[in-house]
Design a protein around this motif. Structure first.
Motif, PDB file in Angstrom:
ATOM      1  N   THR A 189       0.215 -27.224  86.447  1.00 18.24           N
ATOM      2  CA  THR A 189      -0.535 -26.017  86.102  1.00 18.24           C
ATOM      3  C   THR A 189      -0.649 -25.782  84.599  1.00 18.24           C
ATOM      4  O   THR A 189      -1.580 -25.127  84.142  1.00 18.24           O
ATOM      5  N   SER A 229       3.950 -26.192  94.988  1.00 19.81           N
ATOM      6  CA  SER A 229       3.385 -27.275  95.791  1.00 19.81           C
ATOM      7  C   SER A 229       3.336 -28.594  95.039  1.00 19.81           C
ATOM      8  O   SER A 229       2.906 -29.609  95.587  1.00 19.81           O
ATOM      9  N   GLU A 258       1.638 -29.034  92.053  1.00 20.87           N
ATOM     10  CA  GLU A 258       0.442 -29.162  91.225  1.00 20.87           C
ATOM     11  C   GLU A 258       0.767 -28.831  89.769  1.00 20.87           C
ATOM     12  O   GLU A 258       1.404 -27.814  89.479  1.00 20.87           O
ATOM     13  N   PHE A 284       4.810 -27.006  86.877  1.00 23.40           N
ATOM     14  CA  PHE A 284       4.202 -27.301  88.162  1.00 23.40           C
ATOM     15  C   PHE A 284       4.432 -26.117  89.091  1.00 23.40           C
ATOM     16  O   PHE A 284       5.470 -25.445  89.004  1.00 23.40           O
TER      17      PHE A 284
END
Length: 362
Positions: free
Chosen positions: A226, A222, A224, A219
């Motif tokens: 990835t 932030s 997210e 991640f």
């Protein structure tokens, strides 16, 4: 999001040099470690080591000598109860103390710059400082950095948090599954064979894995998702032979600790009942570590207090490398681009810390 499927282990595995740059803790002339709880490799080739029992930070020179000692056991400024993390940030050193729920900032020479308390319970630990200066907190022994402790955090989910060192605001970056190791009710004892999820941070974000599947997730800072890396690997079965070795190792450890025969027998019977509850194969790993570059290190599952010496690396790019031998290593404290700092356990359970070069094969 990127998905990397590894069909086979890459042939060009990293190697850790068998000859240590230095080893500290087994020399009668040097410090005696009981629990080297945290550590950090320094730019000059030395290291910082946080020794739990003394509440002291040892600064080790590149030749393995003790260059300085900072702090002692206590609760005042410059004193420590635990070392959840020792991190470098610019010219400063961050020391995270989960028992005192406090962040201490030191200069590069060990001068006390400031301290800041963190509210909350013992649910999270500081794992990294992100590129923009936030503290990245992952589940583990430490503090939660929030006033309210949610019951589901302990048993059902793993929130990944971030917070600026000087502020009180806490952001939840991700909420990940926790693999419950309790059998029956929440009041029941935990399983002897631990199957769980774990996370670790690095400046660019964090990585997370669960011990019941051959997969790692990354991640960004932030929160997210990835990248996901997967590979084909059969889990090792929970055999009668492993069960027997587990019980024998427990009995030998208890007897060497001086417990009486009746006590050992009673605890062994309780452990047998606990092991009978385990359903399924052994976990894929029993220790999870994320280095500064975002590469993940997982140790092959072994007996408690007698870990296996093999570690598997999945690079930040999702490439699966072969097993790396680190015999006697009970924990990885830090790993830079070309060195790894480890805690070792020798004869008579004497602890040491060693720095080994890493050869990445070009």
């Amino acid at each position: 999001m990127r998905i990397v499927e590894n069909d086979a282990v890459q042939a060009t595995a990293w190697q850790v040099d068998a000859a240590a740059v230095f080893a500290v803790g087994w020399d009668a002339e040097g410090p005696m470690f009981t629990w080297p709880q945290s550590g950090r490799i320094l730019p000059d080739g030395g290291a910082l080591i946080g020794e739990f029992s003394e509440g002291t930070i040892y600064r080790i020179a590149p030749d393995g000598s003790v260059a300085a000692t900072w702090g002692r056991k206590g609760e005042g400024p410059g004193e420590y109860q635990a070392f959840d993390a020792i991190l470098l940030h610019g010219d400063s050193i961050l020391v995270s103390d989960g028992r005192l729920r406090r962040i201490t900032w030191l200069s590069s020479e060990g001068e006390l710059l400031s301290t800041r308390s963190k509210a909350g319970g013992f649910l999270h630990r500081v794992s990294a400082i992100t590129d923009d200066g936030r503290l990245l907190l992952v589940p583990g022994g430490g503090y939660s950095a929030v006033d309210e402790i949610r019951q589901e955090w302990v048993f059902e989910t793993q929130p990944i948090l971030s917070s600026y060192p000087e502020g009180s605001r806490v952001d939840t970056l991700a909420v990940l599954p926790y693999l419950r190791r309790w059998y029956g009710s929440r009041a029941a004892p935990p399983g002897a064979i631990r199957v769980a999820g774990a996370a670790g941070g690095y400046p660019g974000g964090f990585a997370w894995a669960r011990a019941d599947r051959p997969e790692v997730r990354w991640f960004d800072a932030s929160g997210e998702l990835t990248q996901i890396a997967r590979w084909n690997e059969e889990a090792e079965p929970f055999t009668a032979e492993f069960r027997s070795r587990f019980l024998d190792f427990f009995a030998e450890s208890a007897e060497s600790a001086g417990r009486d025969e009746a006590s050992v027998a009673a605890q062994r019977m309780e452990l047998e009942e606990n092991l009978d509850r385990h359903d399924g194969p052994l976990p894929y790993w029993d220790s999870f570590f994320v280095d500064r570059a975002g590469n993940t290190w997982t140790r092959r599952y072994g007996l408690p207090l007698n870990p296996a010496g093999e570690w598997r690396i999945v690079t930040r790019d999702g490439e699966l490398l072969g097993w790396i031998d680190l015999p006697g290593v009970v924990a990885i404290l830090d790993a830079s681009d070309d060195h790894v700092l480890v805690a070792l356990l020798g004869e008579l359970d004497v602890s040491a810390v060693a720095l080994f070069p890493i050869d990445k094969g070009g």
